[in-house]
Motif scaffolding. Structure first.
Motif, PDB file in Angstrom:
ATOM      1  N   SER A  30       0.827  -1.209   0.000  1.00  0.00           N
ATOM      2  CA  SER A  30       0.000   0.000   0.000  1.00  0.00           C
ATOM      3  C   SER A  30       0.864   1.263   0.000  1.00  0.00           C
ATOM      4  O   SER A  30       0.491   2.280  -0.588  1.00  0.00           O
ATOM      5  CB  SER A  30      -0.939   0.006   1.211  1.00  0.00           C
ATOM      6  N   THR A  31       2.033   1.185   0.667  1.00  0.00           N
ATOM      7  CA  THR A  31       2.940   2.339   0.669  1.00  0.00           C
ATOM      8  C   THR A  31       3.492   2.601  -0.724  1.00  0.00           C
ATOM      9  O   THR A  31       3.573   3.753  -1.173  1.00  0.00           O
ATOM     10  CB  THR A  31       4.110   2.100   1.643  1.00  0.00           C
ATOM     11  N   ILE A  32       3.863   1.528  -1.428  1.00  0.00           N
ATOM     12  CA  ILE A  32       4.350   1.659  -2.802  1.00  0.00           C
ATOM     13  C   ILE A  32       3.275   2.301  -3.675  1.00  0.00           C
ATOM     14  O   ILE A  32       3.544   3.236  -4.453  1.00  0.00           O
ATOM     15  CB  ILE A  32       4.746   0.287  -3.374  1.00  0.00           C
ATOM     16  N   THR A  33       2.062   1.805  -3.545  1.00  0.00           N
ATOM     17  CA  THR A  33       0.951   2.335  -4.350  1.00  0.00           C
ATOM     18  C   THR A  33       0.720   3.806  -4.040  1.00  0.00           C
ATOM     19  O   THR A  33       0.515   4.624  -4.948  1.00  0.00           O
ATOM     20  CB  THR A  33      -0.328   1.527  -4.090  1.00  0.00           C
ATOM     21  N   PHE A  34       0.734   4.148  -2.766  1.00  0.00           N
ATOM     22  CA  PHE A  34       0.517   5.543  -2.359  1.00  0.00           C
ATOM     23  C   PHE A  34       1.586   6.450  -2.958  1.00  0.00           C
ATOM     24  O   PHE A  34       1.281   7.532  -3.490  1.00  0.00           O
ATOM     25  CB  PHE A  34       0.529   5.645  -0.833  1.00  0.00           C
ATOM     26  N   GLN A  35       2.865   6.039  -2.884  1.00  0.00           N
ATOM     27  CA  GLN A  35       3.948   6.888  -3.384  1.00  0.00           C
ATOM     28  C   GLN A  35       3.864   7.068  -4.898  1.00  0.00           C
ATOM     29  O   GLN A  35       4.125   8.165  -5.406  1.00  0.00           O
ATOM     30  CB  GLN A  35       5.305   6.298  -2.984  1.00  0.00           C
ATOM     31  N   VAL A  36       3.506   6.013  -5.601  1.00  0.00           N
ATOM     32  CA  VAL A  36       3.333   6.130  -7.056  1.00  0.00           C
ATOM     33  C   VAL A  36       2.182   7.087  -7.368  1.00  0.00           C
ATOM     34  O   VAL A  36       2.294   7.945  -8.268  1.00  0.00           O
ATOM     35  CB  VAL A  36       3.093   4.749  -7.694  1.00  0.00           C
ATOM     36  N   ASN A  37       1.093   6.976  -6.628  1.00  0.00           N
ATOM     37  CA  ASN A  37      -0.044   7.876  -6.850  1.00  0.00           C
ATOM     38  C   ASN A  37       0.348   9.331  -6.593  1.00  0.00           C
ATOM     39  O   ASN A  37      -0.051  10.237  -7.340  1.00  0.00           O
ATOM     40  CB  ASN A  37      -1.222   7.487  -5.945  1.00  0.00           C
ATOM     41  N   GLN A  38       1.143   9.566  -5.548  1.00  0.00           N
ATOM     42  CA  GLN A  38       1.589  10.927  -5.244  1.00  0.00           C
ATOM     43  C   GLN A  38       2.469  11.476  -6.375  1.00  0.00           C
ATOM     44  O   GLN A  38       2.345  12.642  -6.776  1.00  0.00           O
ATOM     45  CB  GLN A  38       2.375  10.944  -3.929  1.00  0.00           C
ATOM     46  N   LEU A  39       3.351  10.626  -6.897  1.00  0.00           N
ATOM     47  CA  LEU A  39       4.227  11.054  -7.984  1.00  0.00           C
ATOM     48  C   LEU A  39       3.412  11.363  -9.237  1.00  0.00           C
ATOM     49  O   LEU A  39       3.671  12.365  -9.931  1.00  0.00           O
ATOM     50  CB  LEU A  39       5.259   9.958  -8.269  1.00  0.00           C
ATOM     51  N   GLU A  40       2.434  10.535  -9.536  1.00  0.00           N
ATOM     52  CA  GLU A  40       1.590  10.771 -10.709  1.00  0.00           C
ATOM     53  C   GLU A  40       0.803  12.073 -10.563  1.00  0.00           C
ATOM     54  O   GLU A  40       0.634  12.823 -11.531  1.00  0.00           O
ATOM     55  CB  GLU A  40       0.641   9.585 -10.914  1.00  0.00           C
ATOM     56  N   GLN A  41       0.322  12.361  -9.356  1.00  0.00           N
ATOM     57  CA  GLN A  41      -0.409  13.600  -9.134  1.00  0.00           C
ATOM     58  C   GLN A  41       0.499  14.814  -9.331  1.00  0.00           C
ATOM     59  O   GLN A  41       0.088  15.815  -9.937  1.00  0.00           O
ATOM     60  CB  GLN A  41      -1.009  13.620  -7.717  1.00  0.00           C
ATOM     61  N   GLU A  42       1.728  14.723  -8.832  1.00  0.00           N
ATOM     62  CA  GLU A  42       2.643  15.853  -8.972  1.00  0.00           C
ATOM     63  C   GLU A  42       3.037  16.080 -10.427  1.00  0.00           C
ATOM     64  O   GLU A  42       3.236  17.220 -10.843  1.00  0.00           O
ATOM     65  CB  GLU A  42       3.902  15.619  -8.118  1.00  0.00           C
ATOM     66  N   LEU A  43       3.136  14.993 -11.204  1.00  0.00           N
ATOM     67  CA  LEU A  43       3.521  15.110 -12.611  1.00  0.00           C
ATOM     68  C   LEU A  43       2.307  15.243 -13.539  1.00  0.00           C
ATOM     69  O   LEU A  43       2.466  15.478 -14.753  1.00  0.00           O
ATOM     70  CB  LEU A  43       4.345  13.883 -13.026  1.00  0.00           C
ATOM     71  N   SER A  44       1.133  15.070 -12.971  1.00  0.00           N
ATOM     72  CA  SER A  44      -0.125  15.165 -13.741  1.00  0.00           C
ATOM     73  C   SER A  44      -0.138  14.202 -14.931  1.00  0.00           C
ATOM     74  O   SER A  44      -0.525  14.568 -16.058  1.00  0.00           O
ATOM     75  CB  SER A  44      -0.345  16.619 -14.233  1.00  0.00           C
TER      76      SER A  44
END
Length: 301
Positions: A30-44
Motif C-alpha cells: 500500500s505504501t508503494i501504491t501511495f507513493q506512485v499515486n503521489q508522484l503521478e499527481q505531482e507530474l499530472s
C-alpha cells in the motif's frame, strides 16, 4: 517533490513489479501504491497501467526514466561530495601568533594532521594585528591570536582558548642585581630585548614603563622568541613574555621572574574567523581541537 517517490519509481522499474519493489525497500504494498499515486499527481500523468494482472509502464513512465536517473545520479554525486568533506579534504589557511605556535600548538597540529591527512594546511606565524586584518579581509580562514588587539567588533567570531599571565624575565644574575621595577622614575642600565613594536605584550610592558617613568638603556628588537630567551639568559637585558613560553627555563633556573606591580598582566588567546565565513568540516575540526585543548595542560609540549 519527495526524492523517495523517485527512488520507489526506479525500484519498481528495476524489480519489474510493485510487490518486488516493496520487498526490496521494506515497504508495504500500500505504501508503494501511495507513493506512485503521489508522484503521478505531482507530474499530472499516469506512469503505470494495468495490463492483465500486471502493472506496466506507460509511454510517459518510460519517458520519465532518464530524467529520474539523472536526478538520482546527481544526488549520489552530492553524497560523494559530502563524504569528501567529512573526510576533511581541502585547504585551510591559518595564521597563528608566534608564542602560541611555538609553545602551545605543536601537539594540536600533530593531531590535526592525524585526523585530516588529506588536508592541505597553509600555516603562518604572524603578528596578531596582521592576523586580525587578514581575517577581516578574508585572506585567512582561521586565526589564533590575542584578542587584546581589539578593532574587530562583531565582524569576527572568536572562541577563547586561554588566559595567560605574562611576566618580566631576566637571567638569575640580572634579576638579583636589578630587581626593582616598582620604584618610579628610574634609569636602568640594560636593554629591553623584545620582538616587533606591534607585539601585544611589548605594548603592555612599555605602557607600564611609561606610567612608572622607568627608562631602560635601549631596545633590542628581534623576531624570534627562542633567540630573545637565549640573549636574556646570557645576561643581555630583560624581556617581557607570556610565562608559558619560559616555564621550562624558570623551572630549570636558567631564567628568573622579576616582580612588578602591573595591575593587568594577563592576555587572552582566541581562535577566530570572519562571521560570514562558511564553516567547512575542516575548519570545524580545527576549531573543535582548539576548544578541546584550551584547558588541557597537555597542549603545552
Amino acid at each position: 517533490m519527495d526524492l523517495k517517490y523517485l527512488y520507489t519509481f526506479r525500484t519498481i522499474v528495476e524489480e519489474g513489479s510493485f510487490n518486488k519493489a516493496a520487498q526490496k525497500l521494506n515497504y508495504t504494498q500500500s505504501t508503494i501504491t501511495f507513493q506512485v499515486n503521489q508522484l503521478e499527481q505531482e507530474l499530472s500523468t499516469c506512469l503505470f497501467e494495468k495490463i492483465g494482472r500486471k502493472m506496466a509502464l506507460t509511454k510517459a513512465g518510460e519517458s520519465l526514466i532518464p530524467y529520474v536517473d539523472e536526478i538520482l545520479q546527481s544526488v549520489d554525486k552530492l553524497h560523494s561530495f559530502e563524504s569528501d568533506l567529512s573526510e576533511y579534504r581541502g585547504d585551510l589557511r591559518i595564521g597563528i601568533a608566534e608564542t602560541q605556535l611555538c609553545y602551545r600548538f605543536p601537539i594540536l597540529l600533530k593531531e590535526f594532521h592525524q585526523k585530516a591527512p588529506n588536508a592541505q594546511l597553509f600555516l603562518r606565524s604572524m603578528n596578531c594585528y596582521d592576523i586580525r586584518d587578514e581575517l577581516l579581509d578574508g585572506t585567512l580562514d582561521i586565526g589564533v591570536f590575542y584578542k587584546d588587539v581589539g578593532g574587530f567588533g562583531s565582524s569576527l567570531i572568536t572562541y577563547e582558548i586561554g588566559d595567560f599571565p605574562t611576566g618580566l624575565i631576566a637571567s638569575p644574575e640580572t634579576a638579583m642585581g636589578h630587581s626593582d621595577f616598582i620604584t618610579p622614575d628610574q634609569a636602568l642600565p640594560f636593554p629591553f630585548v623584545i620582538n616587533e613594536p606591534n607585539c601585544i605584550f611589548r605594548k603592555m610592558f612599555e605602557e607600564y614603563l611609561r606610567q612608572k617613568g622607568i627608562r631602560l638603556n635601549h631596545t633590542i628588537e628581534l623576531w624570534s622568541i627562542p633567540t630573545i630567551k637565549n640573549l636574556v639568559a646570557s645576561g643581555v637585558g630583560i624581556t617581557f613574555l607570556p610565562l608559558f613560553t619560559v616555564q621550562e627555563e624558570l623551572k630549570a633556573g636558567t631564567l628568573a621572574e622579576i616582580r612588578t606591580d602591573m595591575e593587568y598582566r594577563t592576555i587572552t588567546a582566541v581562535c577566530g574567523h570572519h562571521k560570514n565565513k562558511w564553516i567547512s568540516p575542516l575548519m570545524q575540526l580545527f576549531i573543535n581541537l582548539c576548544k578541546e585543548y584550551s584547558a588541557s595542560p597537555g597542549l603545552i609540549r
